[in-house]
Design a protein around this motif. Structure first.
Motif, short mmCIF file in Angstrom:
data_model
loop_
_atom_site.label_atom_id
_atom_site.label_comp_id
_atom_site.label_asym_id
_atom_site.label_seq_id
_atom_site.Cartn_x
_atom_site.Cartn_y
_atom_site.Cartn_z
N LYS A 232 0.83 -1.20 0.00
CA LYS A 232 0.00 0.00 0.00
C LYS A 232 0.87 1.25 0.00
N LYS A 233 1.98 1.21 0.72
CA LYS A 233 2.90 2.34 0.78
C LYS A 233 3.71 2.47 -0.51
N PHE A 234 4.13 1.33 -1.03
CA PHE A 234 5.01 1.30 -2.20
C PHE A 234 4.43 0.33 -3.22
N SER A 235 3.45 0.82 -3.94
CA SER A 235 2.66 -0.05 -4.82
C SER A 235 3.53 -0.79 -5.83
N PRO A 236 3.33 -2.10 -5.98
CA PRO A 236 4.06 -2.88 -7.00
C PRO A 236 3.81 -2.36 -8.41
N LYS A 237 2.69 -1.67 -8.61
CA LYS A 237 2.37 -1.13 -9.93
C LYS A 237 3.35 -0.04 -10.35
N LEU A 238 4.09 0.53 -9.38
CA LEU A 238 5.05 1.58 -9.68
C LEU A 238 6.41 1.03 -10.09
N ALA A 239 6.60 -0.26 -9.93
CA ALA A 239 7.90 -0.86 -10.23
C ALA A 239 8.16 -0.87 -11.74
N ALA A 240 9.43 -0.73 -12.11
CA ALA A 240 9.83 -0.79 -13.51
C ALA A 240 9.59 -2.19 -14.06
N ASN A 241 9.40 -2.28 -15.36
CA ASN A 241 9.12 -3.58 -15.99
C ASN A 241 10.25 -4.59 -15.79
N TRP A 242 11.49 -4.09 -15.72
CA TRP A 242 12.65 -4.98 -15.60
C TRP A 242 12.93 -5.40 -14.16
N ASP A 243 12.21 -4.80 -13.22
CA ASP A 243 12.52 -4.99 -11.80
C ASP A 243 11.90 -6.29 -11.27
N ASN A 244 12.40 -6.72 -10.12
CA ASN A 244 11.86 -7.92 -9.47
C ASN A 244 11.59 -7.64 -8.00
N SER A 245 10.86 -6.56 -7.75
CA SER A 245 10.47 -6.24 -6.37
C SER A 245 9.44 -7.25 -5.89
N GLY A 246 9.22 -7.24 -4.56
CA GLY A 246 8.22 -8.13 -3.98
C GLY A 246 8.84 -9.33 -3.29
N ARG B 1 16.43 -3.48 -0.10
CA ARG B 1 16.24 -2.46 -1.12
C ARG B 1 16.41 -3.09 -2.51
N HIS B 2 17.48 -3.83 -2.69
CA HIS B 2 17.76 -4.45 -3.98
C HIS B 2 17.32 -5.91 -3.97
N PRO B 3 16.66 -6.35 -5.02
CA PRO B 3 16.17 -7.73 -5.06
C PRO B 3 17.28 -8.76 -4.91
N LEU B 4 16.95 -9.84 -4.23
CA LEU B 4 17.89 -10.96 -4.07
C LEU B 4 18.04 -11.71 -5.39
N VAL B 5 16.94 -11.84 -6.12
CA VAL B 5 16.93 -12.57 -7.39
C VAL B 5 16.47 -11.62 -8.49
N PHE B 6 17.37 -11.27 -9.41
CA PHE B 6 17.02 -10.37 -10.51
C PHE B 6 16.61 -11.13 -11.75
N SER B 7 17.32 -12.21 -12.05
CA SER B 7 17.00 -12.99 -13.25
C SER B 7 16.40 -14.33 -12.82
N SER B 8 16.64 -15.37 -13.58
CA SER B 8 16.07 -16.66 -13.23
C SER B 8 16.80 -17.29 -12.06
N LEU B 9 16.10 -18.08 -11.30
CA LEU B 9 16.68 -18.73 -10.12
C LEU B 9 17.82 -19.66 -10.52
N VAL B 10 17.72 -20.28 -11.68
CA VAL B 10 18.76 -21.21 -12.12
C VAL B 10 20.09 -20.50 -12.27
N VAL B 11 20.05 -19.30 -12.86
CA VAL B 11 21.29 -18.54 -13.06
C VAL B 11 21.82 -18.02 -11.73
N GLU B 12 20.95 -17.39 -10.96
CA GLU B 12 21.38 -16.76 -9.71
C GLU B 12 21.81 -17.79 -8.68
N ASN B 13 21.23 -18.97 -8.72
CA ASN B 13 21.51 -19.97 -7.70
C ASN B 13 22.98 -20.37 -7.67
#
Length: 263
Positions: free
Chosen positions: A12-26, A69-81
Motif C-alpha cells: 500500500k505504501k510502495f505499490s508494486p504497480k510503480l515498479a519498472a518492468n525490468w525490476d523484481n520487487s516483492g 532495497r535491492h532484489p535478491l533474485v534479478f533474473s532466473s533462479l537457475v542462473v542466480e543460484n
C-alpha cells in the motif's frame, strides 16, 4: 503477525504497480516451493542488500523476514543460484522470507528522500522525472555555494563515496539540480540533459563523456547513498506495528573506501 499483513501494508505504501518492468520487487522466490505468507512474523530485519553477513545475523538473532532495497533474485533462479547457493540454503533451512522494495520505492510519494534532502537544502520546487519516475528535479529556495552544497550532500548521504566531474567542480553556486538514487547516469542521455547538474550514485564512463559534451555537471555518491532506505523502513514498520513487531536495520557498510592519503 502473518507475513501477508506486513506485505499488504508495504504494498500500500510502495505499490508494486510503480515498479519498472525490468525490476523484481516483492517476495523473492529463491526455492521451488512458494513461500507461505501465513507464517507468523515476530522480527523483521531491513538492509540495503542481502549478503552472507546479513543472513548469518538474521539466523543468529531469529529474524523471520528480511526486507531489502535491492532484489535478491534479478533474473532466473537457475542462473542466480550458482552465485548465491549458500544464501539460498541458509534462508530455506531457517525458513526466512525475503521481500524487496526497489523501483516502486523510488517512484512512491511515501518514501523519505525529499524530506531528508529538504532538511539540509530547503526546496522551493520539485517534480518527478524519468521513465519510471525514479528521479527528482529540485530547485532550491536559495542558491548555495558549491562547497556548502557538497557539505550538505555529505550530511544527507553520510559515508558516501563522492566524486565529481570537472564541470561540476567549476560551478560556483547551485540553485537547481537533478537527483537520482542508485545508478542514474543514463538520464544524461535518455533525457538529453544540457547545462545542468546531476547528482546520482553511479554513471558509466560513456555517460560521463557525454556529460562533458553537453556541459552537464555530475556528482557521484556511490550506490551506498541509498542507505537512507533502511532507516525509513525501520521507522515506518515500527510506527505501524509497534506492539506486534521487532524491527531492526542492518548496515552492510559502504563497499568502497577512500584511498586518498593512505600510505
Amino acid at each position: 503477525m502473518e507475513a501477508q499483513k506486513i506485505i499488504k501494508y508495504l504494498d500500500k505504501k510502495f505499490s508494486p504497480k510503480l515498479a519498472a518492468n525490468w525490476d523484481n520487487s516483492g517476495v523473492q522466490i529463491y526455492q521451488k516451493q512458494l513461500p507461505n505468507l501465513l507464517e507468523p512474523i515476530n522480527k523483521v530485519l531491513v538492509c540495503l542488500d542481502l549478503n552472507q553477513k546479513v543472513v548469518d545475523y538474521a539466523v543468529e538473532h531469529h529474524f523471520e523476514l528480511i526486507i531489502t532495497r535491492h532484489p535478491l533474485v534479478f533474473s532466473s533462479l537457475v542462473v542466480e543460484n550458482k552465485q548465491k547457493k549458500s544464501i539460498f540454503a541458509k534462508l530455506k533451512t531457517n525458513n526466512i522470507l525475503v521481500f524487496s522494495i526497489h523501483t516502486n520505492y523510488d517512484a512512491s510519494p511515501n518514501q523519505n528522500l525529499l524530506k531528508i534532502v529538504g532538511e539540509k537544502l530547503p526546496i522551493l520546487k520539485n517534480r518527478r522525472f524519468g521513465q519510471d519516475n525514479e528521479g527528482y528535479y529540485l530547485r532550491l529556495k536559495q542558491a548555495v555555494k558549491l562547497p556548502d552544497f557538497i557539505k550538505a550532500l555529505q550530511a544527507i548521504f553520510p559515508n558516501s563515496s563522492m566524486q565529481m566531474n570537472l564541470i561540476a567542480d567549476g560551478q560556483g553556486f547551485v540553485e537547481e539540480f537533478y537527483l537520482i538514487p542508485g545508478a542514474g547516469g543514463s538520464a544524461l542521455t535518455s533525457l538529453k540533459l544540457t547545462n545542468t547538474l546531476l547528482v546520482t550514485g553511479e554513471a558509466k564512463w560513456n555517460e560521463l563523456v557525454s556529460a562533458d559534451d553537453f556541459n552537464n555537471g555530475v556528482i557521484l555518491l556511490g550506490h551506498y547513498m541509498e542507505e537512507y532506505f533502511v532507516g525509513d523502513l525501520v521507522s515506518l514498520l515500527t510506527n505501524a506495528f509497534e506492539r506486534e513487531l521487532i524491527v531492526e536495520g542492518f548496515d552492510i557498510k559502504n563497499q568502497l573506501i577512500n584511498v586518498e592519503g593512505r600510505k
